[in-house]
Design a protein around this motif. Structure first.
Motif, PDB file in Angstrom:
ATOM      1  N   PRO A 152       1.020  -1.326  -0.059  1.00 20.79           N
ATOM      2  CA  PRO A 152       0.070   0.015   0.034  1.00 20.79           C
ATOM      3  C   PRO A 152       1.084   1.163  -0.033  1.00 20.79           C
ATOM      4  O   PRO A 152       0.152   2.342  -0.148  1.00 20.79           O
ATOM      5  CB  PRO A 152      -1.055  -0.196   1.037  1.00 20.79           C
ATOM      6  CG  PRO A 152      -0.067  -0.887   2.202  1.00 20.79           C
ATOM      7  CD  PRO A 152       0.672  -2.306   1.092  1.00 20.79           C
ATOM      8  N   ASP A 153       2.224   1.176   0.567  1.00 19.94           N
ATOM      9  CA  ASP A 153       3.096   2.331   0.350  1.00 19.94           C
ATOM     10  C   ASP A 153       3.743   2.336  -0.711  1.00 19.94           C
ATOM     11  O   ASP A 153       4.845   3.464  -0.352  1.00 19.94           O
ATOM     12  CB  ASP A 153       3.981   2.736   1.965  1.00 19.94           C
ATOM     13  CG  ASP A 153       3.281   1.972   3.329  1.00 19.94           C
ATOM     14  OD1 ASP A 153       2.288   2.401   3.006  1.00 19.94           O
ATOM     15  OD2 ASP A 153       3.667   1.148   3.791  1.00 19.94           O
ATOM     16  N   ALA A 154       3.740   1.829  -1.351  1.00 23.50           N
ATOM     17  CA  ALA A 154       4.745   2.080  -3.105  1.00 23.50           C
ATOM     18  C   ALA A 154       3.730   0.819  -3.870  1.00 23.50           C
ATOM     19  O   ALA A 154       2.939  -0.139  -3.731  1.00 23.50           O
ATOM     20  CB  ALA A 154       6.148   1.232  -1.989  1.00 23.50           C
ATOM     21  N   PRO A 155       4.331   1.097  -5.174  1.00 26.87           N
ATOM     22  CA  PRO A 155       4.017   0.517  -6.596  1.00 26.87           C
ATOM     23  C   PRO A 155       5.008  -1.024  -6.432  1.00 26.87           C
ATOM     24  O   PRO A 155       5.826  -0.954  -6.950  1.00 26.87           O
ATOM     25  CB  PRO A 155       4.010   1.116  -7.702  1.00 26.87           C
ATOM     26  CG  PRO A 155       4.830   2.459  -6.983  1.00 26.87           C
ATOM     27  CD  PRO A 155       5.685   2.145  -5.575  1.00 26.87           C
ATOM     28  N   ALA A 205       8.600   3.668 -10.252  1.00 23.20           N
ATOM     29  CA  ALA A 205       8.454   4.590  -9.965  1.00 23.20           C
ATOM     30  C   ALA A 205       6.623   4.848 -10.031  1.00 23.20           C
ATOM     31  O   ALA A 205       6.168   4.236 -10.856  1.00 23.20           O
ATOM     32  CB  ALA A 205       9.238   5.021 -11.011  1.00 23.20           C
ATOM     33  N   PRO A 206       6.195   5.514  -8.932  1.00 20.06           N
ATOM     34  CA  PRO A 206       4.455   5.848  -8.853  1.00 20.06           C
ATOM     35  C   PRO A 206       5.017   6.331  -9.921  1.00 20.06           C
ATOM     36  O   PRO A 206       5.640   7.962 -10.316  1.00 20.06           O
ATOM     37  CB  PRO A 206       4.634   6.559  -7.113  1.00 20.06           C
ATOM     38  CG  PRO A 206       5.878   6.921  -6.845  1.00 20.06           C
ATOM     39  CD  PRO A 206       7.211   5.667  -7.873  1.00 20.06           C
ATOM     40  N   TYR A 207       3.453   6.758 -10.746  1.00 20.08           N
ATOM     41  CA  TYR A 207       3.749   7.614 -12.234  1.00 20.08           C
ATOM     42  C   TYR A 207       3.096   8.866 -10.639  1.00 20.08           C
ATOM     43  O   TYR A 207       1.425   8.738  -9.854  1.00 20.08           O
ATOM     44  CB  TYR A 207       2.283   7.412 -12.719  1.00 20.08           C
ATOM     45  CG  TYR A 207       2.429   8.412 -13.809  1.00 20.08           C
ATOM     46  CD1 TYR A 207       3.145   7.988 -15.217  1.00 20.08           C
ATOM     47  CD2 TYR A 207       1.268   9.866 -13.873  1.00 20.08           C
ATOM     48  CE1 TYR A 207       2.876   9.550 -15.900  1.00 20.08           C
ATOM     49  CE2 TYR A 207       1.178  10.633 -15.090  1.00 20.08           C
ATOM     50  CZ  TYR A 207       1.865  10.405 -16.081  1.00 20.08           C
ATOM     51  OH  TYR A 207       1.839  11.026 -16.985  1.00 20.08           O
ATOM     52  N   LYS A 265      -0.371  14.373  -7.217  1.00 20.20           N
ATOM     53  CA  LYS A 265      -0.249  13.349  -6.065  1.00 20.20           C
ATOM     54  C   LYS A 265      -0.028  12.303  -7.204  1.00 20.20           C
ATOM     55  O   LYS A 265      -0.189  11.788  -7.813  1.00 20.20           O
ATOM     56  CB  LYS A 265      -1.579  13.099  -6.069  1.00 20.20           C
ATOM     57  CG  LYS A 265      -1.863  11.648  -4.421  1.00 20.20           C
ATOM     58  CD  LYS A 265      -3.679  12.359  -4.131  1.00 20.20           C
ATOM     59  CE  LYS A 265      -4.289  11.822  -5.407  1.00 20.20           C
ATOM     60  NZ  LYS A 265      -6.235  12.255  -5.179  1.00 20.20           N
ATOM     61  N   PRO A 266       0.987  10.703  -6.560  1.00 23.84           N
ATOM     62  CA  PRO A 266       1.325   9.866  -7.249  1.00 23.84           C
ATOM     63  C   PRO A 266      -0.236   9.115  -7.110  1.00 23.84           C
ATOM     64  O   PRO A 266      -1.416   9.159  -6.426  1.00 23.84           O
ATOM     65  CB  PRO A 266       2.217   8.972  -6.168  1.00 23.84           C
ATOM     66  CG  PRO A 266       1.813   9.138  -4.947  1.00 23.84           C
ATOM     67  CD  PRO A 266       1.153  10.786  -5.332  1.00 23.84           C
ATOM     68  N   PHE A 267      -0.358   8.316  -8.408  1.00 22.57           N
ATOM     69  CA  PHE A 267      -1.780   7.312  -8.751  1.00 22.57           C
ATOM     70  C   PHE A 267      -1.396   6.785  -9.344  1.00 22.57           C
ATOM     71  O   PHE A 267      -2.248   5.955 -10.599  1.00 22.57           O
ATOM     72  CB  PHE A 267      -3.283   8.295  -9.283  1.00 22.57           C
ATOM     73  CG  PHE A 267      -2.889   8.426 -10.857  1.00 22.57           C
ATOM     74  CD1 PHE A 267      -3.946   7.957 -11.370  1.00 22.57           C
ATOM     75  CD2 PHE A 267      -1.505   9.663 -11.090  1.00 22.57           C
ATOM     76  CE1 PHE A 267      -3.926   8.283 -12.849  1.00 22.57           C
ATOM     77  CE2 PHE A 267      -1.901   9.936 -12.223  1.00 22.57           C
ATOM     78  CZ  PHE A 267      -2.657   9.396 -13.440  1.00 22.57           C
ATOM     79  N   GLY A 268      -0.488   5.074  -9.157  1.00 25.79           N
ATOM     80  CA  GLY A 268      -0.385   4.336 -10.289  1.00 25.79           C
ATOM     81  C   GLY A 268       1.001   4.341 -10.393  1.00 25.79           C
ATOM     82  O   GLY A 268       1.588   5.194  -9.766  1.00 25.79           O
ATOM     83  N   THR A 269       1.142   3.409 -11.683  1.00 25.66           N
ATOM     84  CA  THR A 269       2.473   2.588 -11.273  1.00 25.66           C
ATOM     85  C   THR A 269       3.048   3.809 -12.797  1.00 25.66           C
ATOM     86  O   THR A 269       2.105   3.992 -14.332  1.00 25.66           O
ATOM     87  CB  THR A 269       3.434   1.921 -11.565  1.00 25.66           C
ATOM     88  OG1 THR A 269       2.213   0.843 -13.136  1.00 25.66           O
ATOM     89  CG2 THR A 269       1.930   1.085 -10.686  1.00 25.66           C
ATOM     90  N   GLN A 270       4.239   4.260 -13.029  1.00 25.00           N
ATOM     91  CA  GLN A 270       4.581   4.722 -14.056  1.00 25.00           C
ATOM     92  C   GLN A 270       4.446   3.607 -15.507  1.00 25.00           C
ATOM     93  O   GLN A 270       4.234   4.138 -16.943  1.00 25.00           O
ATOM     94  CB  GLN A 270       6.423   5.428 -14.437  1.00 25.00           C
ATOM     95  CG  GLN A 270       6.747   5.695 -15.601  1.00 25.00           C
ATOM     96  CD  GLN A 270       8.074   6.763 -14.459  1.00 25.00           C
ATOM     97  OE1 GLN A 270       8.786   6.412 -13.690  1.00 25.00           O
ATOM     98  NE2 GLN A 270       9.018   7.552 -16.224  1.00 25.00           N
TER      99      GLN A 270
END
Length: 697
Positions: A587-590, A636-638, A645-650
């Motif tokens: 929940p804290d990282a992709p 890395a998060p996108y 705001k991060p919302f998914g993965t790159q």
């Protein structure tokens, strides 16, 4: 707890002192317990403590003695120590085994389970040639209400006397079970059997001989002369213009004559019998099936563990494919399997094939079977026995073969069951699987042998062989010299005798100390207990043990997961599909994480992955890494281009942009909104719409 032993007229070299020491009981050796010394049994059952009788030959006699014994309330258990070891060429060395069998017989009965009920009023359907069906009906109609479905006249044809209702036509289906067999057929013949008087006028009138003594017209031979119609004007039973009519009826019992065609599955439903015309057993059994009956509900099902289906994707079908009674089917609407308890015959094959333990054997439960195994092995070791071989056999055909072996040994024809071979009777050999076998090795068994007979369905044998291969690969990979696990398929007592003697002489490698765990209901927990013990005592474990692959249920239920990191977008579809929490997100990282100990190799993640980035790796890691969650892939998060705001993965957003960038709906502002988080996308849409209204004004 009194134990009565008998050397059967001194044909067995029993050591009462050795057996008594193992049982912690003073034993008296009898020689004619079932005859001159029957008073010892009568005295024993006069108390309240359970009584163990080391003989099964005269169970009926002992029951009669108990009925005529005043205040006889003691429960009685019988155990066979004669054919299983007392009648053997090395019987004098078999005291540890006999002590183990006697101790296991003292265990309490399994707890009761829910039952499945049947009700039969004796409505019997006989299917076959009419003449044969009428002869069979004559032997049963004093007890049963018989209806015949004629399949041709047979060699002799029907008798002139009509004693039973006769149906005929095109049989469409027959399905059901004891008390609830549903027959569907199409009455499509010009002759109505209800109107037919069997006067034979039509047979005499037909120039082609197209009418048989089943009083039905063979349309392939009929040339439409209609002479039969003219001969039947009074009865009016023949009408070529009559439209085919579909009929249905329900019966309690079914008897099919000749070869079995109505039910193709290996285990037909209760209440159905095929009769070859010679063996009277099916007819005798039919007579007994009037009234109300019940059987245990043999299985428990826990849907939350089931790996059959997730999100309309089918994964594991092991239980469906292996069921010899066709009692299990896929319930697509509820995304799970469905078991018909009325069709289930209690073989337990589904429970051993299930990789997750979602479906388990309920009667007896693994806790009860595990207690028997643990008692057998611990008592055997405590009495000085070495290198025990557990011979798993069925309670019917398997037991008969073992007892035949012992009887032939008493006559000097064969060696008999060796002193270190411990027979274990189970309802069906398919009811024990990898968790029980490896658990038994951990508890002190040196080898496990499965005795297969003609009663096993072909798919059972395939599954047993596949699971035994997985178990042996694990033991080999851990450095235990083997082999330890065997599937025996002897066709004669001589072949079984030779196979057991060969196994008894082997001394494969086993853990230095037996385990102390108890087998539990949860299949994966028992398997983990066994693996942990085997790994802890492994002589020379490999870093990674490759295991046989295959579909779920026939391949390894243990393994890892390979991932193509370039293809994986970390969409986490696999996490939602995994039924055993082997795949985890962060929940804290992709991150996609994997706990190999939990993986059951069901394949749902592989089927669910939209990028085809996953593959199963059947293996065992005998290291601490197996029980630690590790990162399979991360990125890395996108960040939202509007609020950061991060919302998914790159990788996932870039893949989406590449796929949708050429679509007319996603040009200009539409494409830019794909780069925004959900909140900003809504805000941008509303602000764009308001700006359009202001411009219009």
């Amino acid at each position: 707890m009194p134990t009565l032993i008998c050397d059967c007229n001194k044909t067995m070299p029993l050591d009462a002192d050795a057996l008594g020491a193992a049982l912690d009981e003073k034993l008296v050796l009898h020689s004619t317990l079932c005859r001159h010394e029957a008073g010892a049994f009568q005295q024993a059952v006069g108390g309240s403590a359970p009584v163990t009788v080391a003989c099964t030959q005269e169970k009926r006699l002992f029951a009669q003695i108990g009925e005529h014994t005043e205040a006889a309330v003691a429960p009685v258990r019988f155990v066979n120590i004669r054919e299983t070891g007392g009648w053997s060429r090395d019987a004098s060395q078999a005291m540890p085994k006999l002590a183990a069998l006697l101790t296991a017989a003292r265990l309490p009965d399994p707890d009761p389970v829910p039952t499945v009920g049947y009700r039969s009023a004796g409505r019997l359907l006989i299917v076959g040639p009419l003449d044969e069906a009428e002869r069979a009906a004559a032997m049963l109609d004093d007890t049963l209400d018989v209806t015949i479905f004629a399949r041709g006249p047979g060699a002799a044809g029907a008798s002139q006397e009509r004693r039973h209702p006769v149906l005929a036509g095109r049989l469409e289906s027959l399905q059901g079970w004891l008390g609830a067999f549903d027959l569907a057929w199409v009455q499509d013949n010009p002759i109505d059997l209800d109107l037919c008087t069997r006067c034979n006028a039509c047979l005499a009138a037909c120039p082609e001989g197209a009418i048989g003594l089943d009083y039905q017209i063979d349309r392939d031979r009929c040339r439409d002369h209609r002479a039969c119609v003219a001969s039947c004007t009074t009865a009016g039973a023949i009408d070529f213009a009559r439209a085919p009519e579909r009929q249905e009826a329900r019966f309690d019992l079914v008897l099919e004559l000749g070869g079995r065609t109505l039910f193709e599955q290996h285990a037909p439903p209760q209440g159905y019998f095929a009769w070859n015309g010679a063996d009277p057993a099916p007819l005798l059994r039919l007579r007994e099936l009037v009234g109300e009956f019940e059987k245990p509900k043999f299985f428990d099902y826990k849907q939350s563990l089931c790996a059959h289906s997730r999100n309309d994707t089918i994964g594991c079908r092991a239980c469906i494919d292996i069921c010899s009674a066709r009692a299990i089917e896929s319930d697509k609407a509820r995304q799970q399997i469905k078991v018909n308890p009325n069709l289930c015959v209690g073989c337990g094959a589904c429970t051993t094939a299930c990789p997750t333990g979602a479906i388990t054997y309920a009667y007896p439960r693994m806790t009860d079977q595990g207690a028997v195994l643990r008692t057998l092995l611990s008592t055997y070791a405590r009495a000085g026995g070495q290198a025990p071989v557990v011979l798993v056999h069925s309670q019917e055909a398997g037991r008969a073969m073992v007892e035949r072996l012992g009887r032939d040994a008493s006559l000097g024809r064969l060696h008999g069951v060796p002193a270190n071979v411990i027979p274990l009777a189970v309802w069906h050999t398919a009811s024990l699987g990898l968790d029980a076998w490896l658990g038994a090795i951990a508890l002190g068994a040196s080898q496990i042998a499965i005795l297969a007979t003609a009663e096993e369905a072909p798919q059972y044998l395939d599954n047993l062989a596949a699971q035994l291969a997985v178990g042996q690969a694990i033991l080999d990979g851990l450095g235990y010299p083997g082999p330890h696990l065997h599937l025996l398929r002897p066709d004669t007592p001589q072949a079984l005798d030779a196979a057991l003697r060969e196994l008894a002489a082997r001394r494969p490698g086993v853990p230095a100390a037996p385990a102390r765990f108890a087998m539990v209901r949860e299949k994966r927990s028992t398997l983990d207990f066994a693996l942990d013990h085997l790994i802890a005592h492994a002589p020379a474990a490999r870093d990674e043990i490759a295991l046989p692959g295959g579909p779920p249920g026939s391949g390894s239920p243990i393994g890892g997961l390979a991932i193509d990191k370039d293809a994986c977008t970390l969409c986490m579809s696999c996490v939602g599909a995994c039924p055993s929490s082997a795949l985890l997100d962060n929940p804290d990282a992709p991150q996609l994480r994997f706990l190999e100990k939990n993986c059951v190799q069901c394949g749902l993640c592989v089927e669910t992955c939209p990028e085809n980035a996953l593959a199963l790796v059947p293996r065992l890691l005998p290291t601490a890494e197996r029980a630690r969650a590790r990162v399979l892939n991360e990125t890395a998060p996108y960040h939202c281009v509007r609020c950061n705001k991060p919302f998914g993965t790159q990788k996932a957003i870039e893949a989406m942009l590449a796929r949708l960038g050429g679509h007319p709906m996603f040009q200009g502002a539409g494409l830019e909104r794909l780069k925004m988080c959900g909140d900003c996308r809504v805000i941008d849409l509303y602000s764009g719409a308001n700006q359009t209204r202001i411009t219009d004004l």
